[in-house]
Design an enzyme around this catalytic site. Structure first.
Site, PDB file in Angstrom:
ATOM      1  N   TYR A 125     -66.921  11.225  32.230  1.00  0.00           N
ATOM      2  CA  TYR A 125     -67.540  12.361  31.537  1.00  0.00           C
ATOM      3  C   TYR A 125     -67.409  12.112  30.043  1.00  0.00           C
ATOM      4  O   TYR A 125     -66.319  12.129  29.491  1.00  0.00           O
ATOM      5  CB  TYR A 125     -66.844  13.656  31.956  1.00  0.00           C
ATOM      6  CG  TYR A 125     -67.450  14.932  31.392  1.00  0.00           C
ATOM      7  CD1 TYR A 125     -68.682  14.935  30.728  1.00  0.00           C
ATOM      8  CD2 TYR A 125     -66.791  16.150  31.540  1.00  0.00           C
ATOM      9  CE1 TYR A 125     -69.213  16.101  30.230  1.00  0.00           C
ATOM     10  CE2 TYR A 125     -67.320  17.328  31.045  1.00  0.00           C
ATOM     11  CZ  TYR A 125     -68.535  17.295  30.385  1.00  0.00           C
ATOM     12  OH  TYR A 125     -69.073  18.458  29.881  1.00  0.00           O
ATOM     13  N   LYS A 153     -71.306  11.281  33.595  1.00  0.00           N
ATOM     14  CA  LYS A 153     -71.993  12.471  33.092  1.00  0.00           C
ATOM     15  C   LYS A 153     -72.069  12.292  31.587  1.00  0.00           C
ATOM     16  O   LYS A 153     -71.069  12.369  30.883  1.00  0.00           O
ATOM     17  CB  LYS A 153     -71.212  13.734  33.455  1.00  0.00           C
ATOM     18  CG  LYS A 153     -71.833  15.011  32.871  1.00  0.00           C
ATOM     19  CD  LYS A 153     -70.978  16.237  33.190  1.00  0.00           C
ATOM     20  CE  LYS A 153     -71.560  17.493  32.547  1.00  0.00           C
ATOM     21  NZ  LYS A 153     -70.743  18.697  32.819  1.00  0.00           N
TER      22      LYS A 153
END
Length: 283
Positions: A125, A153
């Site tokens: 992330y 992400k």
């Protein structure tokens, strides 16, 4: 590794050492009192030595345990993922370490360390606006070689980074948009979808937008992205997740309250959010 082994051993044996310490300390005090009364040696020194030895083991074991749990954020990066797996999680989403501003080498070692200790697939992330550090495409290339690391992400908003990542990394290193307002442009550069905030209140819209992109219908997907930009902007009128929880509560989902330092959305911004939701037929 040594500290981890010592920490585990102490976790198993600390009740024994605690008993030895208390027993020896009590015996040493009792014998010392008796010796003071009649002047006869009753071995209080040996009991005192035993108590001191047990205390030394306890303190050393505590240090080993603390080192074990402090090393590489042991608790956050290995214990909690194991709990998540036991609870039925399908994958882990791991944000980059914040505040420390790790080097790229440090980031790679950090995630490799975690990957060695988990069974679930892991999604990186990248959100530098919150953490102060960002991956480079070259780091993604290295981490993409790890079979436990499934993708990222990507919430940096850096389209150059996205393009370079897609160029350097294999096709099975998946990229998901981390920004609801950038789903279509990111998917046009190879992202596979979105890990979304807006999907909490408009799941069908975000699914349709993603599917249109996967089918190559970017013109229709763009129209959908643009149509919902006003709502998406309202969902980020204050720091996430303040507005989305407010929106869910307005829709009767009972998302609950916030924990400090987050607080309720302001009255002005709540009205802006309410109007945006109303225009899209959500209220």
């Amino acid at each position: 590794m040594v500290w981890e082994i010592l920490g585990i051993l102490f976790a198993w044996t600390w009740p024994i050492w605690a008993f030895v310490f208390v027993f020896c300390l009590a015996a040493a005090i009792s014998r010392a009192v008796q010796e003071a009364g009649d002047g006869k040696s009753r071995g209080s020194g040996w009991y005192a030595f035993g108590a001191a030895l047990a205390l030394a083991v306890i303190l050393g074991g505590l240090e080993a345990s603390l080192r074990r749990f402090a090393h590489y954020d042991y608790w956050l990066d290995t214990v909690l993922p194991s709990i998540a797996e036991d609870s039925g999680a399908d994958a882990l989403l791991h944000v980059t370490p914040y505040y420390n501003k790790a080097s790229q080498t440090g980031l790679i070692k950090h995630y490799e360390y975690i990957a060695e200790r988990i069974e679930l697939p892991m999604i990186l992330y990248n959100v530098p606006s919150r953490t102060g550090v960002s991956f480079t495409a070259e780091s993604y290339k290295v981490l993409a070689q790890n079979p436990k690391i499934n993708g990222v992400k990507e919430a940096s908003g850096n389209f150059s980074l996205l393009a370079h990542t897609r160029f350097l990394c294999p096709d099975d290193f998946y990229i998901w948009s981390g920004n609801d307002d950038q789903v279509v442009p990111m998917m046009s550069l190879g992202a596979k979808g979105v890990i979304s905030v807006a999907s909490n209140i408009i799941p069908e819209v975000m699914v349709k937008m993603s599917h249109l992109c996967l089918e190559g219908q970017f013109e229709d997907a763009s129209k959908l992205q643009i149509a919902y930009m006003d709502l998406i902007d309202a969902l980020f009128i204050e720091v996430n997740p303040i507005p989305i929880k407010a929106a869910m509560n307005l829709m009767g989902m009972e998302a609950g309250s916030l924990r400090l330092p987050l607080c309720d959305i302001s009255h002005k911004n709540l009205e802006t959010l309410r109007q945006a939701m109303g225009r899209m037929g959500l209220l």
